[in-house]
Scaffold this motif. Structure first.
Motif, PDB file in Angstrom:
ATOM      1  N   PRO A  26       0.802  -1.232   0.000  1.00  0.00           N
ATOM      2  CA  PRO A  26       0.000   0.000   0.000  1.00  0.00           C
ATOM      3  C   PRO A  26       0.830   1.274   0.000  1.00  0.00           C
ATOM      4  CG  PRO A  26      -0.948  -1.597   1.509  1.00  0.00           C
ATOM      5  CD  PRO A  26       0.352  -2.181   1.041  1.00  0.00           C
ATOM      6  N   ASN A  27       1.959   1.290   0.693  1.00  0.00           N
ATOM      7  CA  ASN A  27       2.740   2.517   0.782  1.00  0.00           C
ATOM      8  C   ASN A  27       3.486   2.862  -0.500  1.00  0.00           C
ATOM      9  OD1 ASN A  27       2.272   3.798   3.303  1.00  0.00           O
ATOM     10  ND2 ASN A  27       3.300   2.089   4.314  1.00  0.00           N
ATOM     11  N   PHE A  28       3.680   1.899  -1.393  1.00  0.00           N
ATOM     12  CA  PHE A  28       4.284   2.253  -2.670  1.00  0.00           C
ATOM     13  C   PHE A  28       3.293   3.038  -3.517  1.00  0.00           C
ATOM     14  CE2 PHE A  28       5.795   1.645  -7.043  1.00  0.00           C
ATOM     15  CZ  PHE A  28       7.108   2.065  -6.887  1.00  0.00           C
ATOM     16  N   LYS A  29       2.021   2.666  -3.444  1.00  0.00           N
ATOM     17  CA  LYS A  29       0.982   3.442  -4.142  1.00  0.00           C
ATOM     18  C   LYS A  29       0.915   4.856  -3.565  1.00  0.00           C
ATOM     19  CE  LYS A  29      -2.617   3.495  -7.030  1.00  0.00           C
ATOM     20  NZ  LYS A  29      -3.273   4.772  -6.750  1.00  0.00           N
ATOM     21  N   VAL A  30       1.103   4.979  -2.247  1.00  0.00           N
ATOM     22  CA  VAL A  30       1.145   6.297  -1.608  1.00  0.00           C
ATOM     23  C   VAL A  30       2.292   7.125  -2.181  1.00  0.00           C
ATOM     24  CG1 VAL A  30       1.649   7.482   0.568  1.00  0.00           C
ATOM     25  CG2 VAL A  30       0.001   5.604   0.527  1.00  0.00           C
ATOM     26  N   SER A  69      10.414  -2.911   2.267  1.00  0.00           N
ATOM     27  CA  SER A  69       9.019  -3.042   2.697  1.00  0.00           C
ATOM     28  C   SER A  69       8.576  -1.714   3.294  1.00  0.00           C
ATOM     29  CB  SER A  69       8.886  -4.165   3.733  1.00  0.00           C
ATOM     30  OG  SER A  69       7.554  -4.346   4.122  1.00  0.00           O
ATOM     31  N   PRO A  70       8.215  -0.731   2.457  1.00  0.00           N
ATOM     32  CA  PRO A  70       7.926   0.623   2.929  1.00  0.00           C
ATOM     33  C   PRO A  70       6.893   0.638   4.056  1.00  0.00           C
ATOM     34  CG  PRO A  70       7.944   0.542   0.533  1.00  0.00           C
ATOM     35  CD  PRO A  70       8.037  -0.872   1.001  1.00  0.00           C
ATOM     36  N   GLU A  71       7.290   1.196   5.198  1.00  0.00           N
ATOM     37  CA  GLU A  71       6.424   1.164   6.375  1.00  0.00           C
ATOM     38  C   GLU A  71       5.903   2.537   6.784  1.00  0.00           C
ATOM     39  OE1 GLU A  71       8.824  -0.712   9.316  1.00  0.00           O
ATOM     40  OE2 GLU A  71       8.560  -2.731   8.475  1.00  0.00           O
ATOM     41  N   HIS A  72       6.705   3.579   6.546  1.00  0.00           N
ATOM     42  CA  HIS A  72       6.315   4.934   6.939  1.00  0.00           C
ATOM     43  C   HIS A  72       6.711   5.888   5.826  1.00  0.00           C
ATOM     44  CE1 HIS A  72       5.503   8.347   9.636  1.00  0.00           C
ATOM     45  NE2 HIS A  72       6.585   8.893   9.107  1.00  0.00           N
ATOM     46  N   LEU A  81       2.036  10.520   5.361  1.00  0.00           N
ATOM     47  CA  LEU A  81       1.197   9.922   4.320  1.00  0.00           C
ATOM     48  C   LEU A  81       0.998   8.419   4.495  1.00  0.00           C
ATOM     49  CD1 LEU A  81       3.000  11.724   1.369  1.00  0.00           C
ATOM     50  CD2 LEU A  81       0.732  12.294   2.242  1.00  0.00           C
ATOM     51  N   THR A  82       1.548   7.850   5.523  1.00  0.00           N
ATOM     52  CA  THR A  82       1.579   6.402   5.701  1.00  0.00           C
ATOM     53  C   THR A  82       0.207   5.756   5.580  1.00  0.00           C
ATOM     54  OG1 THR A  82       3.439   6.695   7.214  1.00  0.00           O
ATOM     55  CG2 THR A  82       2.357   4.544   7.218  1.00  0.00           C
ATOM     56  N   ALA A  83       0.130   4.696   4.776  1.00  0.00           N
ATOM     57  CA  ALA A  83      -1.103   3.912   4.630  1.00  0.00           C
ATOM     58  C   ALA A  83      -1.070   2.723   5.587  1.00  0.00           C
ATOM     59  CB  ALA A  83      -1.248   3.424   3.198  1.00  0.00           C
ATOM     60  N   GLN A  84      -2.232   2.288   5.976  1.00  0.00           N
ATOM     61  CA  GLN A  84      -2.339   1.098   6.810  1.00  0.00           C
ATOM     62  C   GLN A  84      -2.025  -0.150   5.980  1.00  0.00           C
ATOM     63  OE1 GLN A  84      -2.949   1.113  10.216  1.00  0.00           O
ATOM     64  NE2 GLN A  84      -2.651   3.314   9.874  1.00  0.00           N
ATOM     65  N   MET A  85      -1.396  -1.135   6.619  1.00  0.00           N
ATOM     66  CA  MET A  85      -1.089  -2.396   5.946  1.00  0.00           C
ATOM     67  C   MET A  85      -1.653  -3.526   6.810  1.00  0.00           C
ATOM     68  SD  MET A  85       2.563  -3.658   4.337  1.00  0.00           S
ATOM     69  CE  MET A  85       3.272  -4.379   5.821  1.00  0.00           C
ATOM     70  N   PRO A  86      -2.939  -3.858   6.606  1.00  0.00           N
ATOM     71  CA  PRO A  86      -3.606  -4.801   7.510  1.00  0.00           C
ATOM     72  C   PRO A  86      -3.169  -6.252   7.374  1.00  0.00           C
ATOM     73  CG  PRO A  86      -5.073  -4.140   5.727  1.00  0.00           C
ATOM     74  CD  PRO A  86      -3.847  -3.285   5.611  1.00  0.00           C
TER      75      PRO A  86
END
Length: 328
Positions: A127-131, A254-257, A270-275
């Protein structure tokens, strides 16, 4: 229901299964190992109904629709092509092959048989790569890209004792670039395309693989710097610098923040949640593409995989790093 077979029973396959447990429309139906004992042990542990010790039999089997390949890099091309020729879809661990010639052969085979081949580069499917992609415009003109992946390998301790494991054996097309450096390189290609120039330095071990390296890449209006190592650690973040601010991302693999630090001192997180576990996303993408009848990912594209390996070839040429696979 997409029935997937596993080729390889190592730690990365175990981790993939943790992500696959959350994927809709997926059934892990078979596993391959070189020995029946290991195949039966792994299948019993994970409730997998079919086991194989012969890849040709597995490739021609009607028990699977697709495979996930997690064997050493030097085996990727030969094994993937075998399954593709048998009209099986293939999700292959990164790096996709040992060199760009092998990658080209793999994609040509996939196209000929009208099946899906996708590189399991997880970072670009998180998700964070799309961010990152969606917010790059906020930086203004991009001027610099910096990525570092330096992680001391426990296998290096064994190497120093005279025990050369797969991670430091050129026979398997391994080493710092192929194991870690591609994590820095692939997102660069995915975001900005093929560079105009590539210059690299690196340190080679007596075994014949690289222990670390640094690369500079030139684009028309920006440049990039990559650092990677299997013999030292780094805590540096990943940065994309623009004229209006800098995007800072933790953990290139593994982009986390994700946040932007603007020139005026303000910060936008901008961090997205990664459920789900990180390897869920590549498997869900793979299954979705099969169900949709598509033969190429729009994210982990043929272009991205081929260009990444083409640049990796150029890096290896600069540092005099050769693999036996290069002679095929």
């Amino acid at each position: 229901m997409v029935r997937i077979g596993l080729v390889g029973t190592n730690w990365i396959t175990e981790r993939l299964l943790g992500g696959a447990a959350h994927v809709d429309g997926l059934n892990i139906s078979a596993v391959y190992s070189r020995t029946s004992e290991r195949a039966e042990e792994f299948a019993s542990k994970h409730g997998i109904p079919h086991q194989f010790t012969n890849l040709e039999e597995m490739a021609s089997s009607d028990k699977i629709d697709a495979v996930y390949i997690a064997t050493p890099n030097s085996f990727h091309a030969e094994q993937a092509i075998l399954f593709l020729q048998n009209d099986k879809h293939v999700l292959c661990e990164k790096p996709l092959a040992a060199n760009s010639n092998e990658v080209q052969q793999m994609f040509e085979t996939a196209k000929k048989h009208n099946v899906l081949l996708m590189e399991a580069m997880k970072s670009t499917l998180l998700p964070n790569f799309k961010v990152i992609q969606d917010n790059l415009h906020k930086l203004g003109p991009i001027r610099k890209y910096f990525a570092s992946f330096c992680q001391y390998s426990s296998r290096y301790d064994q190497y120093k004792k005279g025990i050369v494991l797969n991670a430091f054996n050129p026979k398997f097309a391994n080493g710092a670039l192929m194991d870690l450096g591609v994590y820095c390189l692939y997102p660069l290609i995915a975001l900005f395309g093929e560079p105009l120039e590539v210059k690299a330095t690196g340190t080679l071990l007596e075994s014949g693989v690289d222990s670390s390296g640094s690369v500079t890449l030139k684009y028309e209006d920006k440049d990039a710097v990559l650092m990677y190592s299997k013999v030292s650690n780094s805590a540096l973040p990943w940065e994309i610098q623009g004229e209006k601010g800098t995007m800072i991302i933790t953990k290139v693999s593994s982009p986390e923040h994700v946040e932007i630090q603007y020139n005026d001192g303000s910060v936008e997180v901008l961090t997205a949640q990664m459920p789900y576990p990180s390897m869920y996303y590549e498997m869900q993408e793979f299954v979705d593409l099969i169900e949709q009848g598509k033969t190429e990912s729009a994210v982990n594209t043929y272009f991205n995989s081929y260009t990444t390996m083409k640049v990796a070839d150029a890096i290896r040429k600069d540092i005099d790093l050769e693999f036996p696979s290069d002679l095929n």
